[in-house]
Design a protein around this motif. Structure first.
Motif, PDB file in Angstrom:
ATOM      1  N   LYS A  99       0.897  -1.258   0.000  1.00 18.25           N
ATOM      2  CA  LYS A  99      -0.045   0.053  -0.023  1.00 18.25           C
ATOM      3  C   LYS A  99       1.039   1.163   0.034  1.00 18.25           C
ATOM      4  O   LYS A  99       1.648   1.223   0.666  1.00 18.25           O
ATOM      5  N   VAL A 100       0.635   2.227  -0.907  1.00 20.22           N
ATOM      6  CA  VAL A 100       1.448   3.338  -1.057  1.00 20.22           C
ATOM      7  C   VAL A 100       0.810   4.798  -0.894  1.00 20.22           C
ATOM      8  O   VAL A 100      -0.514   4.514  -1.421  1.00 20.22           O
ATOM      9  N   GLY A 101       1.281   5.924  -0.683  1.00 22.13           N
ATOM     10  CA  GLY A 101       0.696   7.001  -0.825  1.00 22.13           C
ATOM     11  C   GLY A 101       0.720   7.525  -2.146  1.00 22.13           C
ATOM     12  O   GLY A 101       0.926   6.889  -2.980  1.00 22.13           O
ATOM     13  N   ALA A 102       0.022   8.816  -2.375  1.00 19.53           N
ATOM     14  CA  ALA A 102      -0.078   9.342  -3.531  1.00 19.53           C
ATOM     15  C   ALA A 102       1.110   9.823  -4.362  1.00 19.53           C
ATOM     16  O   ALA A 102       1.066   9.911  -5.399  1.00 19.53           O
ATOM     17  N   ASN A 103       2.073   9.983  -3.840  1.00 18.91           N
ATOM     18  CA  ASN A 103       3.554  10.329  -4.575  1.00 18.91           C
ATOM     19  C   ASN A 103       4.652   9.317  -3.950  1.00 18.91           C
ATOM     20  O   ASN A 103       5.776  10.150  -3.382  1.00 18.91           O
ATOM     21  N   ASP A 104       4.557   8.258  -3.725  1.00 23.21           N
ATOM     22  CA  ASP A 104       5.639   7.293  -3.341  1.00 23.21           C
ATOM     23  C   ASP A 104       6.948   7.032  -4.405  1.00 23.21           C
ATOM     24  O   ASP A 104       6.530   6.319  -5.355  1.00 23.21           O
ATOM     25  N   LYS A 105       7.741   7.893  -4.391  1.00 18.58           N
ATOM     26  CA  LYS A 105       9.015   7.941  -4.996  1.00 18.58           C
ATOM     27  C   LYS A 105       9.460   6.419  -5.290  1.00 18.58           C
ATOM     28  O   LYS A 105       9.954   6.333  -6.567  1.00 18.58           O
ATOM     29  N   PRO A 106       9.994   5.753  -4.458  1.00 19.32           N
ATOM     30  CA  PRO A 106      10.636   4.735  -4.674  1.00 19.32           C
ATOM     31  C   PRO A 106       9.736   3.522  -5.520  1.00 19.32           C
ATOM     32  O   PRO A 106      10.304   2.948  -6.277  1.00 19.32           O
ATOM     33  N   THR A 107       8.446   3.424  -5.406  1.00 26.69           N
ATOM     34  CA  THR A 107       7.708   2.773  -6.016  1.00 26.69           C
ATOM     35  C   THR A 107       7.468   3.206  -7.407  1.00 26.69           C
ATOM     36  O   THR A 107       7.788   2.410  -8.600  1.00 26.69           O
TER      37      THR A 107
END
Length: 194
Positions: A99-107
């Motif tokens: 589960k990630v946020g709206a701006n998960d840079k590593p993903t």
């Protein structure tokens, strides 16, 4: 990862369809850039939304089989026959129930790196044209622009990806290389660029 293998299959299928139309139809005059009114597309629970020009026709994606649909993969294929342009839209679950946020840079960086690697092996005469990081209304996106050839025809391909919650969304715009201006207009409509 199965996620990216599916995307490679979708891109190759769409390219083959697009280039097949080129061989079957007589050369036409350049089409004007598409207007930003038409079909609304919403992904990631509405967080990633845009409008395709009205002259795009939605078609089935047989490449997404029952097993993929059961795993949560969804997709649509839109085709603009006069301009011989294809827009492939897919939404898939993130691996490992992540589960990630709206701006998960590593993903996002990982998704676009995997996409670049897949596209390098999918296109002949592959050339990376650019990569952008975009934030639109708080949603982080990555844009990858490449050129290459399929069955002897030169194409432009732009992939835009975003992730939010437990899903990732990917939009791939594929056009004939000679149609660069209209290609850029469609990409601008997807990314919300100016």
């Amino acid at each position: 990862m199965r996620l990216f293998s599916l995307r490679t299959l979708l891109v190759c299928t769409a390219l083959a369809s697009c280039l097949g139309m080129v061989g079957a139809q007589a050369a036409t005059k350049a089409q004007p850039a598409p207007k930003p009114s038409g079909q609304k597309v919403a992904m990631l629970g509405g967080k990633f939304a845009f409008t395709l020009p009205k002259d795009y026709v939605k078609g089935p994606m047989e490449e997404i089989d029952a097993k993929a649909r059961a795993a949560g993969v969804t997709g649509s294929l839109y085709m603009n026959k006069p301009a011989k342009r294809v827009v492939i839209i897919t939404e898939t679950p993130l691996p490992n129930d992540q589960k990630v946020g709206a701006n998960d840079k590593p993903t996002l960086d990982g998704i676009i790196a995997d996409t670049l690697q897949q596209q390098q092996s999918s296109y002949k005469d592959f050339k990376k044209l650019g990569e952008k990081k975009i934030v639109r209304k708080g949603l982080g996106m990555r844009q990858l622009d490449i050129s290459g050839s399929v069955d002897g025809g030169r194409v432009l391909s732009t992939t835009i990806t975003a992730a939010y919650g437990k899903r990732t969304a990917m939009v791939n715009v594929i056009s004939l290389a000679k149609d660069a201006k209209a290609h850029a207009e469609v990409v601008k409509g997807v990314t919300g660029g100016k």
